[in-house]
Design an enzyme around this catalytic site. Sequence first.
Site, PDB file in Angstrom:
ATOM      1  N   ARG A  68       0.999  -1.219  -0.070  1.00 44.15           N
ATOM      2  CA  ARG A  68       0.083  -0.026  -0.110  1.00 44.15           C
ATOM      3  C   ARG A  68       0.856   1.245  -0.007  1.00 44.15           C
ATOM      4  O   ARG A  68       2.023   1.138   0.537  1.00 44.15           O
ATOM      5  CB  ARG A  68      -0.982   0.294   1.317  1.00 44.15           C
ATOM      6  CG  ARG A  68      -1.983  -0.852   1.209  1.00 44.15           C
ATOM      7  CD  ARG A  68      -2.925  -0.655   2.501  1.00 44.15           C
ATOM      8  NE  ARG A  68      -2.333  -1.163   3.572  1.00 44.15           N
ATOM      9  CZ  ARG A  68      -1.793  -0.053   4.595  1.00 44.15           C
ATOM     10  NH1 ARG A  68      -1.773   0.979   4.131  1.00 44.15           N
ATOM     11  NH2 ARG A  68      -1.075  -0.343   5.717  1.00 44.15           N
ATOM     12  N   TYR A 196      -1.432  -3.726  -7.012  1.00 48.12           N
ATOM     13  CA  TYR A 196      -1.170  -4.616  -5.716  1.00 48.12           C
ATOM     14  C   TYR A 196      -2.056  -4.407  -4.849  1.00 48.12           C
ATOM     15  O   TYR A 196      -2.534  -3.467  -4.515  1.00 48.12           O
ATOM     16  CB  TYR A 196       0.335  -4.146  -5.267  1.00 48.12           C
ATOM     17  CG  TYR A 196       0.753  -5.091  -4.238  1.00 48.12           C
ATOM     18  CD1 TYR A 196       1.325  -6.390  -4.457  1.00 48.12           C
ATOM     19  CD2 TYR A 196       0.429  -4.679  -2.741  1.00 48.12           C
ATOM     20  CE1 TYR A 196       1.755  -7.193  -3.463  1.00 48.12           C
ATOM     21  CE2 TYR A 196       0.966  -5.516  -1.742  1.00 48.12           C
ATOM     22  CZ  TYR A 196       1.268  -6.805  -2.160  1.00 48.12           C
ATOM     23  OH  TYR A 196       1.742  -7.657  -1.169  1.00 48.12           O
ATOM     24  N   LYS A 205      -9.342  -2.423   1.980  1.00 42.93           N
ATOM     25  CA  LYS A 205      -9.133  -1.244   2.867  1.00 42.93           C
ATOM     26  C   LYS A 205      -9.822  -0.199   2.337  1.00 42.93           C
ATOM     27  O   LYS A 205     -10.405   0.814   3.057  1.00 42.93           O
ATOM     28  CB  LYS A 205      -7.661  -0.932   2.949  1.00 42.93           C
ATOM     29  CG  LYS A 205      -6.830  -2.061   3.165  1.00 42.93           C
ATOM     30  CD  LYS A 205      -6.904  -2.464   4.671  1.00 42.93           C
ATOM     31  CE  LYS A 205      -5.996  -3.495   5.219  1.00 42.93           C
ATOM     32  NZ  LYS A 205      -6.157  -4.082   6.482  1.00 42.93           N
ATOM     33  N   HIS A 225     -10.964  -2.112  11.940  1.00 48.84           N
ATOM     34  CA  HIS A 225      -9.678  -2.929  11.310  1.00 48.84           C
ATOM     35  C   HIS A 225      -9.485  -4.032  12.304  1.00 48.84           C
ATOM     36  O   HIS A 225      -8.493  -3.998  13.174  1.00 48.84           O
ATOM     37  CB  HIS A 225      -8.532  -2.076  11.259  1.00 48.84           C
ATOM     38  CG  HIS A 225      -7.626  -2.438  10.758  1.00 48.84           C
ATOM     39  ND1 HIS A 225      -5.994  -2.018  10.918  1.00 48.84           N
ATOM     40  CD2 HIS A 225      -7.177  -3.515   9.728  1.00 48.84           C
ATOM     41  CE1 HIS A 225      -5.335  -2.886  10.106  1.00 48.84           C
ATOM     42  NE2 HIS A 225      -6.044  -3.831   9.449  1.00 48.84           N
ATOM     43  N   SER A 247       0.049  -3.277  12.332  1.00 50.67           N
ATOM     44  CA  SER A 247       0.847  -4.460  11.837  1.00 50.67           C
ATOM     45  C   SER A 247       2.089  -5.103  12.467  1.00 50.67           C
ATOM     46  O   SER A 247       2.391  -4.242  13.226  1.00 50.67           O
ATOM     47  CB  SER A 247       1.109  -4.160  10.168  1.00 50.67           C
ATOM     48  OG  SER A 247       1.948  -2.899  10.546  1.00 50.67           O
ATOM     49  N   CYS A 249       1.979  -7.659  14.784  1.00 48.36           N
ATOM     50  CA  CYS A 249       1.564  -7.842  16.105  1.00 48.36           C
ATOM     51  C   CYS A 249       1.028  -8.974  16.169  1.00 48.36           C
ATOM     52  O   CYS A 249       0.452  -9.449  17.491  1.00 48.36           O
ATOM     53  CB  CYS A 249       0.686  -6.579  16.811  1.00 48.36           C
ATOM     54  SG  CYS A 249       1.486  -5.126  16.940  1.00 48.36           S
ATOM     55  N   ASP A 276      -9.175  -9.630   9.566  1.00 43.65           N
ATOM     56  CA  ASP A 276      -8.653  -8.444   9.446  1.00 43.65           C
ATOM     57  C   ASP A 276      -9.656  -7.130   9.627  1.00 43.65           C
ATOM     58  O   ASP A 276      -9.419  -6.017  10.135  1.00 43.65           O
ATOM     59  CB  ASP A 276      -8.236  -8.172   8.018  1.00 43.65           C
ATOM     60  CG  ASP A 276      -7.206  -6.993   7.528  1.00 43.65           C
ATOM     61  OD1 ASP A 276      -6.551  -6.819   8.746  1.00 43.65           O
ATOM     62  OD2 ASP A 276      -7.423  -6.342   6.567  1.00 43.65           O
ATOM     63  N   ARG A 368       2.381 -12.062   0.102  1.00 42.63           N
ATOM     64  CA  ARG A 368       0.899 -12.358   0.316  1.00 42.63           C
ATOM     65  C   ARG A 368       0.322 -13.661  -0.434  1.00 42.63           C
ATOM     66  O   ARG A 368       0.967 -14.374  -1.169  1.00 42.63           O
ATOM     67  CB  ARG A 368       0.056 -11.231  -0.240  1.00 42.63           C
ATOM     68  CG  ARG A 368       0.203  -9.832   0.353  1.00 42.63           C
ATOM     69  CD  ARG A 368      -0.146  -9.759   1.616  1.00 42.63           C
ATOM     70  NE  ARG A 368       0.269  -8.552   2.348  1.00 42.63           N
ATOM     71  CZ  ARG A 368      -0.340  -8.022   3.438  1.00 42.63           C
ATOM     72  NH1 ARG A 368      -1.255  -8.830   4.005  1.00 42.63           N
ATOM     73  NH2 ARG A 368       0.325  -6.890   3.957  1.00 42.63           N
TER      74      ARG A 368
HETATM   75  O1  O2Y Z   1       0.206  -4.325   1.539  1.00 42.04           O
HETATM   76  C1  O2Y Z   1      -1.006  -4.223   1.136  1.00 42.04           C
HETATM   77  O2  O2Y Z   1      -1.564  -3.846   0.013  1.00 42.04           O
HETATM   78  C2  O2Y Z   1      -1.843  -4.990   1.994  1.00 42.04           C
HETATM   79  S1  O2Y Z   1      -2.052  -4.473   3.545  1.00 42.04           S
HETATM   80  C3  O2Y Z   1      -2.886  -5.659   4.426  1.00 42.04           C
HETATM   81  C4  O2Y Z   1      -3.373  -6.726   3.873  1.00 42.04           C
HETATM   82  C5  O2Y Z   1      -4.340  -7.473   4.661  1.00 42.04           C
HETATM   83  C6  O2Y Z   1      -4.445  -7.161   5.811  1.00 42.04           C
HETATM   84  N1  O2Y Z   1      -4.079  -6.146   6.332  1.00 42.04           N
HETATM   85  C7  O2Y Z   1      -3.229  -5.003   5.729  1.00 42.04           C
HETATM   86  C8  O2Y Z   1      -2.891  -4.061   6.486  1.00 42.04           C
HETATM   87  O3  O2Y Z   1      -1.959  -3.087   5.956  1.00 42.04           O
HETATM   88  O4  O2Y Z   1      -3.567  -3.683   7.673  1.00 42.04           O
HETATM   89 MN    MN Z   2      -5.031  -5.220   8.157  1.00 41.89          MN
END
Ligand code: O2Y
Ligand code: MN
Length: 582
Positions: A68, A196, A205, A225, A247, A249, A276, A368
Amino acid sequence: MVPASARAWVEEVRALCQPDHVVWCDGSEAERERLTAEAVRDGVLLPLDPVKQPGSYLHRSDPSDVARTEHLTFICSNTKDEAGPNNNWMAPADARAKLTPLFRGAMRGRTLYVVPFVMGPVGSPFSKVGIEITDSVYVVLNMRIMTRMGNAAWTQLADGDDFTRCLHSLGDLSPDRRFICHFPQDNTIWSIGSGYGGNALLGKKCLALRIASALGRDQGWMAEHMLILGVQNPRGEKHYLCGAFPSACGKTNLAMLVPPPALAGRGWKVWTVGDDIAWLRPGPDGRLWAANPEAGFFGVAPGTSNKTNLNAMHTLARNAIFTNVGLGADGTVWWEGHHSPPPADMVDWRGRPWSPGAGEKAAHPNSRFTVPASQCPSIAPEWEDPAGVPISAILFGARRPRTVPLVFEARDWQHGTFVGATLASETTAAATGAVGVLRRDPMAMLPFCGYDMADYFGHWLRMGARVARPPRIFGVNWFRTDAAGRFLWPGYGENLRALEWVIERCEGRGDAVSTPIGNVPASLDLEGTGLDAAALAALTAVDREEWAKEAAAQADWFGTFGDRLPEAVWAEHARLSAAVSG
Ligand code: O2Y
Ligand code: MN
């Protein structure tokens, strides 16, 4: 079957993006097979060994597009104040003016896929319909795992127009032309330049947190979340818990916790409802009820093993799409922290030859797996119940080597809101490259709240007043260390022992000691852990000096929210400061 509103929007986007073909997805198995074959033919997916990893594929994203991108993510609310200091803001007209030329002609030579989907159990009052338009077949195949995709969405939508318009194009994948824009007032998301994860699978998200948090504020519910799990005691009674964790944890591990032999032998069981995201609504019985809006897991591969998360390993044994992991010559995937040694003749996440001494990681740290939640051995039979599940407790957890006890109970909802609002976690190398930096991440929502975080705290406080029997709220910390930096708590399945106390407290039992920050356990079931009462004392100690420093740091941080921070949050802060001073 497809409402006029959807047809009109698809036509508008078609005219803008000028694809060669338009495909309306129905979510069927035949369609999945056809699109998968096309993706394999075009090199978007690499098939894995059909015996060792049946039905599974590897995808490699562009090396500049592996996570992200928060600095390219914008909330385009009508005013900057509404987005708050926690979000990047762009005026809606400016965002449309900037992105429209990027979308113009972006799908020439490509196929435009129309992906109707439902977030939440089909037919549930929790559920929301989205339509994602994308030119990425990888996105379509992932959306099929992560959402209820296909005709169910048209049925739920009927002839209405209450759906989130999610427009996505890979564009030219340049980070210079990458934008993820949310328009909460129009229930719309525009994402371009990334293929991605959270940037491209817009149900996750973008819809289920950023847009949904704003919808929840306006409609009287909450988009959080949070994982959702069911804990079953030896009497066969189930309590459901939600948990927010920044994240790194162990959130996915907790969502799929395997009870240790001592507790399993006595009849304790843990069930997964979600890993999640949780949507929460007041129920007719005065409790808060939760549903998982997602249908799959998009989990971090590195560190996932039979030791850390056996249920996840079973879940991803088939029908998985892996992104950016290592690949062996035998057609199996591998990542750092896997319980097996690396397969022979491996290539890394970029497809370059790799061997254990290479000095670089085989899998990208944010690599992932995408898998259907229904494949998880611990999935709760009721995980898709349209009514959701009633929540007994909410956990706020983080990685805190010092200061925060293993588990503590907030006095009431207002105090619990303060515990969530002050959530902070120390970074690990995997997360940022910088180790041991304390990052504030209220309710683990900082990157995902679609409006001003101070207003969000206000929404939490109002929701507490709307439910007669709100969940109890607890802080947890599995990561406390001794002076030598050794973990004091074994973690993983043993975390169930802290949950056992949480549940006892929810049932009006469980011995507690009052401290300036809330109640801590007077005793815990430690049988079989090798830990004693002195260890528990170290795990639950509340050091006033450390907490006075913590309160001072909280005040500095709350100051960044200006006048919008609710009085009740400052009142809780004043109460903590007074309790730990002197
Ligand atoms: O990096 C990404 O695009 C995914 S981020 C993500 C994916 C699954 C669950 N939680 C997260 C997060 O950043 O909290
Ligand atoms: Mn998440």
